[in-house]
Design a protein around this motif. Structure first.
Motif, mmCIF file in Angstrom:
data_model
loop_
_atom_site.group_PDB
_atom_site.id
_atom_site.type_symbol
_atom_site.label_atom_id
_atom_site.label_comp_id
_atom_site.label_asym_id
_atom_site.label_seq_id
_atom_site.Cartn_x
_atom_site.Cartn_y
_atom_site.Cartn_z
ATOM 1 N N HIS A 80 18.582 -79.003 -23.432
ATOM 2 C CA HIS A 80 18.694 -78.423 -24.795
ATOM 3 C C HIS A 80 19.965 -77.562 -24.807
ATOM 4 C CE1 HIS A 80 16.548 -76.595 -28.481
ATOM 5 N NE2 HIS A 80 17.707 -75.981 -28.405
ATOM 6 N N HIS B 115 23.602 -76.310 -26.379
ATOM 7 C CA HIS B 115 24.351 -76.102 -27.624
ATOM 8 C C HIS B 115 25.805 -75.809 -27.264
ATOM 9 C CE1 HIS B 115 21.005 -76.082 -30.435
ATOM 10 N NE2 HIS B 115 20.338 -75.231 -29.677
ATOM 11 N N LYS C 52 18.389 -83.781 -34.635
ATOM 12 C CA LYS C 52 17.678 -82.514 -34.377
ATOM 13 C C LYS C 52 17.228 -81.918 -35.711
ATOM 14 C CE LYS C 52 16.615 -78.368 -32.673
ATOM 15 N NZ LYS C 52 17.645 -77.417 -32.245
ATOM 16 N N ASP D 226 18.907 -73.289 -25.154
ATOM 17 C CA ASP D 226 19.464 -72.341 -26.117
ATOM 18 C C ASP D 226 20.390 -71.318 -25.482
ATOM 19 O OD1 ASP D 226 18.616 -73.203 -28.634
ATOM 20 O OD2 ASP D 226 16.599 -72.445 -28.299
HETATM 21 ZN ZN LIG Z 1 18.327 -74.709 -29.867
#
Ligand SMILES: [Zn+2]
Length: 424
Positions: A70, A72, A193, A327
């Motif tokens: 996950h 970013h 997403k 994250d």
């Molecule tokens: Zn996220």
């Protein structure tokens, strides 16, 4: 991505193959060109050619490269949500994303699945990495995210006259959900997403028990995405949002925070992987005050942390699949700290180091859709390898320290670590 043309042998370390099998104490790995030819006890190594390139694991650990499930790339350690969208122009964020990708590879992450990015940056970052223009993990791209109007990601008030088109496609109803996915088809993303639920970060109107998309919108996203060969995931905290996602046909769940028995049953029946991304919650609770988070927000993160940890324990115990990632890219959990997730799952959630490493390698590769190519050290697979000076099973936090890395390899080529490019 350029493949090695050398034959490389790695010896003098315990071999963790990523399948969940116990380690081989005196292990060895033989790589021919870009692929693994042998993974097993050193005593059983096949005959080696004279010009073999040797890497000494120094009594440490030979394991698969890690997978950030996950990721970013365009989040640049922000302290405020709106910074994600409007602080810098897309040109600068692209450069920041490239720097984050290099950092992730330096941290032993040889693959990553994007959890959403500004504009289409991750799609092009992936191309640049595959063409060896910039170093980084093998990527699966998501591009812009999808959220219902008024939901978690629709935060700019109308009076500012700022849209969210760089980060999120805001939808009303199934028709607009389909239209949003069709935009992404043209962008070239692999994952769609979405935001089925809110989050503790927005306690007034979109907290972690609030729904941000309807079932009809979610189902329209899945039907359109699957028709075009794309997969769908979503930010799922609230129990009802988790069930909506599972029933709508989602391919993975992000967070899966508040699972009840019924949600767990559907999850297991469909064998849907979950990426809990929980260290973010602990970091929010511990470091929130220094970044001005209100007590209400911190309390919400505490509830999310406990609920998410309990759900993760139940999923793993019941035989479900978990990916590690989460994250990184906020001020309180910046890029580079990725392996703190692994330590957290051992120390806080109570998994064994071997369980966590299987989630962070094999399951991560399955989530990427590349379980047949990467994620474990088995003959025929691409040689994405991490060699660590030390025993990661007795101290998993060694993975947080890049100075411990003897080598980070992609396709048999050393990309980072103390030994640089002997096999290039
Ligand atoms: Zn996220």
């Amino acid at each position: 991505m350029k493949a090695s043309t050398a034959t490389t042998v790695i010896t003098n370390g315990q071999l963790i193959d990523g399948t969940g099998r116990p380690p081989i104490a005196k292990g060895a790995l033989l790589i021919e060109n870009e692929r693994i030819r042998f993974a097993g006890p050193e005593a059983a190594l096949p005959a080696l050619p004279n010009d073999v390139c040797r890497i000494d694991a120094k009594g440490g650990t030979i394991m698969p490269g890690l997978v950030e499930a996950h990721f970013h790339p365009t989040y640049f350690n922000v302290a405020a949500l709106e910074d994600l969208d409007i602080k810098y122009p897309v040109e600068y964020v692209t450069l920041l994303a490239s720097a984050n990708a290099k950092l992730a590879l330096d941290c032993g992450y040889t693959s990553a699945r994007s959890g959403g990015s500004l504009f289409n940056i991750d799609v092009w970052l992936k191309k640049a990495i595959e063409n060896d223009l910039v170093p980084g993990p093998r990527l699966a791209a998501s591009g812009r995210e999808i959220c219902g109007a008024g939901g978690l990601m629709d935060w700019n008030p109308d009076f500012r006259k700022i849209g969210m088109e760089g980060l999120v496609l805001i939808i009303n109803g199934a028709e607009e959900a389909r239209a949003a996915v069709r935009k992404l088809v043209k962008d070239g993303v692999e994952w769609v997403k979405t935001y089925p639920t809110g989050d503790a970060a927005v306690p007034d109107v979109n907290d972690h028990h609030t729904l941000c998309m309807t079932f009809e919108e979610m189902h329209a996203v899945v039907a359109t995405a699957h028709n075009h060969g794309m997969k769908v995931t979503g930010h799922c905290r609230a129990t009802a949002g988790i069930k909506n996602a599972l029933r709508a046909g989602y391919d993975t769940l992000e967070h899966g925070t508040f699972m009840d028995d019924e949600a767990l049953d559907i999850l297991l029946e469909r064998n849907v992987p979950v990426v809990p991304a929980l260290y973010f919650e602990l970091a929010s609770v511990e470091r929130g005050p220094e970044f001005g988070m209100s007590q209400r927000v911190i309390d919400g993160h505490k509830e999310t942390l406990e609920g998410g940890a309990e759900s993760a324990r139940r999923i793993l115990k019941a035989g479900g699949r978990l990916g590690m990632g989460g994250d990184y890219g906020f001020a309180w959990n910046p890029h580079g700290d990725y392996a703190k997730e692994l330590t957290f799952f051992v120390k806080y959630v109570g998994f064994t180091p071997l369980e966590v490493l299987t989630c962070a390698t094999k399951t991560g590769a399955e989530i990427l859709g590349r379980g047949h190519e990467i994620g474990t050290l088995e003959p025929g697979k691409l040689a994405d390898v991490l060699i660590v000076d030390g025993d990661v099973l007795s101290d998993i936090s060694l993975l947080e320290d890049r100075r411990r890395f003897i080598a980070v390899m992609q396709g048999g080529v050393v990309k980072a670590g103390r030994v640089m490019a002997p096999s290039a």
